[in-house]
Design an enzyme around this catalytic site. Structure first.
Site, PDB file in Angstrom:
ATOM      1  N   SER A   1       0.893  -1.162  -0.150  1.00  0.00           N
ATOM      2  CA  SER A   1      -0.048  -0.104  -0.031  1.00  0.00           C
ATOM      3  C   SER A   1       0.884   1.186   0.021  1.00  0.00           C
ATOM      4  CB  SER A   1      -0.905   0.006   1.088  1.00  0.00           C
ATOM      5  OG  SER A   1      -2.122   0.901   1.062  1.00  0.00           O
TER       6      SER A   1
ATOM      7  N   HIS B   1      -7.314  -6.038   0.554  1.00  0.00           N
ATOM      8  CA  HIS B   1      -6.194  -5.275   0.879  1.00  0.00           C
ATOM      9  C   HIS B   1      -5.374  -5.958   2.141  1.00  0.00           C
ATOM     10  CE1 HIS B   1      -4.174  -1.155  -0.008  1.00  0.00           C
ATOM     11  NE2 HIS B   1      -3.919  -1.150   1.239  1.00  0.00           N
TER      12      HIS B   1
ATOM     13  N   ASP C   1     -10.046  -5.447  -3.409  1.00  0.00           N
ATOM     14  CA  ASP C   1      -9.395  -4.499  -2.388  1.00  0.00           C
ATOM     15  C   ASP C   1     -10.374  -3.156  -2.442  1.00  0.00           C
ATOM     16  OD1 ASP C   1      -7.820  -2.179  -1.627  1.00  0.00           O
ATOM     17  OD2 ASP C   1      -6.064  -3.390  -2.297  1.00  0.00           O
TER      18      ASP C   1
END
Lengths: 283, 283
Positions: B152, B261, B228
């Site tokens: 991320s 995610h 995600d």
């Protein structure tokens, strides 16, 4: 037993399988309970056997799910992981009067409490042995072919529940279990609180006492790190080794040099435990 | 650069290697920093190459250590894992004025801030590129053979730092990276806050912009889950794919159907990333 349906809280893809979390109103612990399940990819097309994992003091169902790395091998072997919470929860559930970590919330010790005010909710033995399997086997693609494992307080729970219910579990394992709680500060506090001072009731929840009297126990694998801060005083692994010798059990009780009490230890050996159980789960 | 020695905070055995945590006074971020290291068993007898892992928003060095399950394969391959924190820390370090999760503490975005009051501490780019490697290579059995990865915000950091310093990293990978922060709400907020509104300064920290202009980039592997919640708006994976095509890079950018995610996604594919990096780390 009346078991209400569970509600799915979350679903996440993991190693091609499903990491799930559920909540339900328990008829046994008289409160809302949460639990996690990992369904391996094989569960898309058939029912799969299950390993029940009991966690330790202060844990919830999320510690093992997030930290042990068990899903990789469970996905390979086609084993579901059933991961309950460690106690009843909620504002109406009584806790330790001092808020200590080793009694009350997060510390159910997998017993059926007989003392007030704990008797209404702290029925974790029946919850694990009966209500939770009935629930997941009714609602998920999971068979009644079960094994059981756990860590620390949950290792105690796995050994006690596995030894007392050989018809319900194919194999038993534990990491860093509280082997002889009737002679451990943690166990003495918990059993006094949940069961009262009649020690004749305590031995039904003591793995070393149970194993010493068990003929032909199911296969057992125990790993204990030698750098564990709670070894040997709280865990009393020596008592379990003596009980295994007394009973003629072929329990494998292994001391792992240099490992501690943490999930880094569990992660290092969980693959061996899963493959051990797979031998008996017909995987 | 003056780099003070680090102090070991903890050491735990894991897959036969050592899971370590250190703290040190950083001359770059002007505060005490913590970081984690996994040393594989091979480091007992020789220096080993290292994979640097940059974590995402709200994380510390402990998320990857505890949840990704990377130590198993790192121990097999003989790769050290170097896991820094995601921002400067401490009471004297300025935070987001509203205490938001996506700016300030836990959200350093791996830039060198130029704006007050952040310029004094938020120098995470230099910390990762220079100070931390100098420290661990001087004090631990770790070579200057490095690769870099992250998740991320840390995937953004890994791509930017790897692309800008090809002489320092053999290979680059990322999970769910913020690929094009100059066109992402997270990135726009962070770059305005740390760098000010001169967008000509932002492009030095934008992976898609950098990759589009890079000739012969190092090997790159990116995994992005299609379930995600931050895909595609915050992550802008499409911009990275377009940049790879524009530059003629052979970056592998893979969409993984159904993954989200979380660390369950990272755990599912970290083995493939470690084996990818091992190809270039001379393992």
């Amino acid at each position: 037993m009346t078991t209400s349906a569970s509600t799915k809280v979350s679903e996440q893809l993991c190693f091609g399988g499903k990491q799930l979390r559920f909540k339900h109103q328990s008829a046994v612990t008289n409160c809302e309970m949460q639990f996690s399940v990992f369904l391996p990819p094989q569960a898309e097309t058939r029912k799969v056997p299950a390993l029940y994992w009991l966690s330790g003091l202060t844990c919830t169902d999320e510690n093992f799910s997030g930290k042990a790395g068990a899903q990789r091998v469970a996905a390979e072997l086609g084993i579901a992981l059933i991961i309950p919470d460690t106690s009843p929860r909620g504002e109406s559930v009584p806790d330790d009067s001092d808020g200590a970590y080793d009694f009350g919330l997060g510390a159910g010790f997998y017993v059926n409490a007989t003392r007030e005010p704990f008797v209404k909710n702290y029925q974790m033995y029946d919850y694990i042995v009966s209500e939770l399997p009935a629930l997941v086997e009714a609602q998920l693609p999971i068979t009644a072919v079960r094994s059981i494992s756990g860590h620390s307080m949950g290792g105690h729970g796995a050994l006690v529940i596995g030894l007392r219910n050989p018809e319900r579990y194919r194999s038993i394992s534990a990491f860093s279990p509280i082997c002889n709680p009737i002679n451990s500060p943690w166990g003495i506090k918990a059993f006094n609180g949940y069961l009262g001072d009649d020690q004749s009731q305590w031995v039904h929840y003591d793995a070393a006492e149970l194993l010493a009297k068990t003929q032909q126990a199911k296969p057992i694998l125990v790993d204990q790190g030698t750098a564990d801060n709670f070894y040997p005083q709280q865990l009393r692994t020596d008592s379990l080794i003596a009980a295994a010798e007394q009973s003629g059990s072929n329990a494998q009780i292994r001391l792992q040099p240099g490992y501690d009490h943490s999930y880094y230890f569990i992660a290092s050996f969980i693959e061996q435990h899963l493959r051990f159980h797979a031998n008996y789960l017909s995987c």
